[in-house]
Write an enzyme that holds these catalytic residues in place. Sequence first.
Site, PDB file in Angstrom:
ATOM      1  N   ASN A 152      42.644  38.264  37.634  1.00 14.70           N
ATOM      2  CA  ASN A 152      43.231  38.174  38.970  1.00 14.70           C
ATOM      3  C   ASN A 152      44.459  37.282  38.858  1.00 14.70           C
ATOM      4  O   ASN A 152      44.330  36.071  38.680  1.00 14.70           O
ATOM      5  CB  ASN A 152      42.175  37.576  39.915  1.00 14.70           C
ATOM      6  N   TRP A 153      45.624  37.902  38.921  1.00 12.28           N
ATOM      7  CA  TRP A 153      46.858  37.129  38.705  1.00 12.28           C
ATOM      8  C   TRP A 153      47.288  36.358  39.963  1.00 12.28           C
ATOM      9  O   TRP A 153      48.265  35.610  39.927  1.00 12.28           O
ATOM     10  CB  TRP A 153      47.990  38.057  38.226  1.00 12.28           C
ATOM     11  N   LYS A 154      46.602  36.554  41.048  1.00 10.33           N
ATOM     12  CA  LYS A 154      46.899  35.851  42.303  1.00 10.33           C
ATOM     13  C   LYS A 154      48.404  35.910  42.621  1.00 10.33           C
ATOM     14  O   LYS A 154      49.058  36.888  42.272  1.00 10.33           O
ATOM     15  CB  LYS A 154      46.367  34.412  42.234  1.00 10.33           C
TER      16      LYS A 154
ATOM     17  N   HIS B  23      37.723  37.887  48.255  1.00 11.50           N
ATOM     18  CA  HIS B  23      37.908  36.696  47.420  1.00 11.50           C
ATOM     19  C   HIS B  23      37.820  35.459  48.317  1.00 11.50           C
ATOM     20  O   HIS B  23      38.253  35.489  49.468  1.00 11.50           O
ATOM     21  CB  HIS B  23      39.263  36.760  46.711  1.00 11.50           C
TER      22      HIS B  23
ATOM     23  N   GLU C  72      39.534  32.911  48.501  1.00  9.71           N
ATOM     24  CA  GLU C  72      40.817  32.487  49.078  1.00  9.71           C
ATOM     25  C   GLU C  72      41.149  33.327  50.313  1.00  9.71           C
ATOM     26  O   GLU C  72      41.761  32.837  51.261  1.00  9.71           O
ATOM     27  CB  GLU C  72      41.919  32.575  48.008  1.00  9.71           C
TER      28      GLU C  72
ATOM     29  N   GLU D 158      31.427  33.994  42.568  1.00 11.49           N
ATOM     30  CA  GLU D 158      32.404  32.943  42.289  1.00 11.49           C
ATOM     31  C   GLU D 158      32.109  31.736  43.161  1.00 11.49           C
ATOM     32  O   GLU D 158      32.517  31.687  44.331  1.00 11.49           O
ATOM     33  CB  GLU D 158      33.819  33.440  42.598  1.00 11.49           C
TER      34      GLU D 158
ATOM     35  N   GLY E  87      39.457  27.461  39.933  1.00  6.38           N
ATOM     36  CA  GLY E  87      40.695  26.720  39.704  1.00  6.38           C
ATOM     37  C   GLY E  87      40.507  25.226  39.540  1.00  6.38           C
ATOM     38  O   GLY E  87      41.467  24.463  39.548  1.00  6.38           O
TER      39      GLY E  87
ATOM     40  N   SER F 267      36.808  29.257  36.744  1.00  5.96           N
ATOM     41  CA  SER F 267      37.145  28.496  35.537  1.00  5.96           C
ATOM     42  C   SER F 267      36.560  29.097  34.257  1.00  5.96           C
ATOM     43  O   SER F 267      36.132  28.366  33.375  1.00  5.96           O
ATOM     44  CB  SER F 267      36.740  27.029  35.694  1.00  5.96           C
TER      45      SER F 267
HETATM   46  P1  PGA Z   1      39.916  30.623  38.114  1.00  3.32           P
HETATM   47  O1  PGA Z   1      39.904  31.676  39.319  1.00  3.32           O
HETATM   48  O2  PGA Z   1      39.531  31.381  36.864  1.00  3.32           O
HETATM   49  O3  PGA Z   1      41.326  30.098  38.072  1.00  3.32           O
HETATM   50  O4  PGA Z   1      38.919  29.546  38.441  1.00  3.32           O
HETATM   51  C1  PGA Z   1      38.905  32.640  39.427  1.00  3.32           C
HETATM   52  C2  PGA Z   1      39.149  33.504  40.639  1.00  3.32           C
HETATM   53  O5  PGA Z   1      39.541  32.981  41.684  1.00  3.32           O
HETATM   54  O6  PGA Z   1      38.947  34.744  40.595  1.00  3.32           O
END
Ligand code: PGA
Length: 251
Positions: free
Chosen positions: A10-12, A95, A97, A167, A173, A213
Site C-alpha cells: 500500500n503506497w499510500k 483502511h 486511515e 491491521e 507506521g 510495521s
Molecule cells: P505500515 O502500514 O506497514 O507502514 O505499518 C501498513 C498499512 O497501513 O497498510
Amino acid sequence: MMRKYYIAGNWKMHKTVSESVALAKELAKELGPCGERVMVAPAFTALSAVAEALKGTNIVLGAQNMGPDLQGAHTGEVSPLMLKDLGVVAVILGHSERRHSYLETDALINKKVLLALAQGLEPILCVGETLEEREAGKLEAVVGTQVREGLKGVAASDLARVTIAYEPVWAIGTGKTATPEDADAVHAYIRVVLESLYGKPAAKAMCIQYGGSVKPDNAAELMAKPNIDGALVGGAALKAETFGPIVKFRS
Ligand code: PGA
C-alpha cells in the site's frame, strides 16, 4: 501442500507518476515469477502508468480506495468502473486511515465491498482495533463487528474473492508489530467469526493478511503462523529493497 501467500504493498499518499513507475519496474525485475501472489496499490494518479509498467508481470494492480457509487455527481470520488478501465484487479477498503481520518463507517465500507464484488474487483477488507480499544478489552468486539458489518450481504459464492487484512491501528507506521502470537490469535478469532457466517471450509480457505510495521526482518516469523496468509505492507512497500525481501520471505 505449500501455501501461497498474498503480499500487498500500500503506497499510500506517496510517489509521483514517474517515481511510481520506477518502483513498479524495479519490483517486476526483482520479483520475477515468484511463487507468492503480489499486489501493489499506487496512488490513483499513478494507476494508469503503473498498469503499463506491470504488463506481462505477475504483479497485480490494486487501488487504495474507491467510491461507493458507479457514477454520477460525486465530486472527488473514483468509481470501480474507472478502476477496472485501468486494469485494477484489487481494492483496499476500510483502511484504518480511511476509518479514522475520513470517518468511513462500517456501513459505507460494506457498500463499497458489495459494489467492488458486483463489479468483479477483489476487495481487501481492513479491520483492526486501536490501542485504546485493545486496552479496554474490546478487541474481539471491535474486530468482530468490523468483519460482520463489512461482509454483510456478501454471498458465500463471492467470499473467495475477498481478503481480510488484520491491521492493529497501533502497529501501523509505528514500528510496533503485534507479536506473531498475538496476531495469529486475532486471525484465529476472525476465522471463528467467518465460520459463524459461512461455515468451516469457507473460513479455513479465507486469506487473512497481517498489516502493521511488516518489515524484511519480521515477515518470515509472521508468515510462519498458521492463520497468517500474507501481509499488507505500508512503509516497507515504498522501496524494492525492503518490499522485495518481504515477498521473498522464504529465502
Ligand atoms: P505500515 O502500514 O506497514 O507502514 O505499518 C501498513 C498499512 O497501513 O497498510
